[in-house]
Scaffold this active site. Structure first.
Site, PDB file in Angstrom:
ATOM      1  N   ALA A   1      -3.783   3.988  -0.722  1.00 31.32           N
ATOM      2  CA  ALA A   1      -4.745   4.439   0.266  1.00 31.32           C
ATOM      3  C   ALA A   1      -5.692   5.893   0.076  1.00 31.32           C
ATOM      4  O   ALA A   1      -6.368   6.150   0.685  1.00 31.32           O
ATOM      5  CB  ALA A   1      -3.694   4.820   1.590  1.00 31.32           C
TER       6      ALA A   1
ATOM      7  N   CYS B   1       0.764  -1.164  -0.135  1.00 34.00           N
ATOM      8  CA  CYS B   1       0.002   0.018   0.022  1.00 34.00           C
ATOM      9  C   CYS B   1       0.995   1.368   0.028  1.00 34.00           C
ATOM     10  O   CYS B   1       1.882   1.428   0.679  1.00 34.00           O
ATOM     11  CB  CYS B   1      -0.994  -0.067   1.232  1.00 34.00           C
ATOM     12  SG  CYS B   1      -1.949  -1.295   1.618  1.00 34.00           S
ATOM     13  N   CYS B   2       0.373   2.277  -0.972  1.00 33.63           N
ATOM     14  CA  CYS B   2       1.018   3.573  -0.935  1.00 33.63           C
ATOM     15  C   CYS B   2      -0.118   4.406  -1.148  1.00 33.63           C
ATOM     16  O   CYS B   2      -1.194   4.248  -0.857  1.00 33.63           O
ATOM     17  CB  CYS B   2       2.261   3.564  -1.748  1.00 33.63           C
ATOM     18  SG  CYS B   2       1.921   3.426  -3.648  1.00 33.63           S
ATOM     19  N   GLY B   3       0.117   5.804  -1.397  1.00 32.48           N
ATOM     20  CA  GLY B   3      -0.796   6.692  -1.712  1.00 32.48           C
ATOM     21  C   GLY B   3      -1.775   6.235  -3.221  1.00 32.48           C
ATOM     22  O   GLY B   3      -3.075   6.331  -2.818  1.00 32.48           O
TER      23      GLY B   3
END
Length: 154
Positions: free
Chosen positions: A110, A66-68
């Site tokens: 996210a 998960c990242c931006g």
């Protein structure tokens, strides 16, 4: 199934939610790998590499990153030879990532995907499996062949 989950500074909260979600699913074992062993802050490329190397070493069967947006993690994970990572934003792409592309890793953003949708995406992906004798087998082999071709150049 043994699953590794990690997120960068933007994705870590979603990673924590997904750790709890996956741990509650039958037959799943989860390890949270967001934080570097030495405690330093890492870029998403370093986090993705740690998870992907652990998958290739047989410590985990699959990974969730998960990242931006999910884009940086997908790009980073796909730099690790032998890994197929797919950015997923809906349940259909998650299912196809497994069934059509034999993806070892899915990535989520996210800032793009809400937590309830992320849980659904992950559940669908974990329940979907690649058929090595199925219609997509030739495409996955072609991906592997392409990777081998360029691995020797790097």
């Amino acid at each position: 199934m043994k699953i590794a989950i990690a997120g960068d500074s933007v994705g870590i909260e979603l990673a924590k939610v997904l750790c709890a979600h996956v741990a509650a699913l039958p037959g799943m074992s989860v390890t949270h790998l967001s934080l570097a062993p030495d405690g330093r802050e890492e870029r998403y490329a370093e986090i993705a590499e740690r998870v992907c190397r652990a998958i290739l070493a047989g410590e985990f069967e699959r990974g969730i990153l998960c990242c931006g947006t999910g884009i940086g993690m997908a790009m980073s994970a796909n730099k690790v030879p032998g890994i197929r990572a797919a950015q997923t934003h809906d349940s259909f792409s998650a299912e196809r990532a497994a069934k059509s592309n034999d993806a070892h890793v899915v990535t989520l953003g996210a800032r793009v995907v809400g937590t309830e949708l992320a849980k659904t995406i992950v559940s669908v992906w974990l329940a979907s499996h690649f058929d090595p004798a199925g219609p997509s087998a030739g495409n996955v082999e072609a991906i592997t062949t392409l990777e081998r071709k360029y691995r020797s150049i790097i």
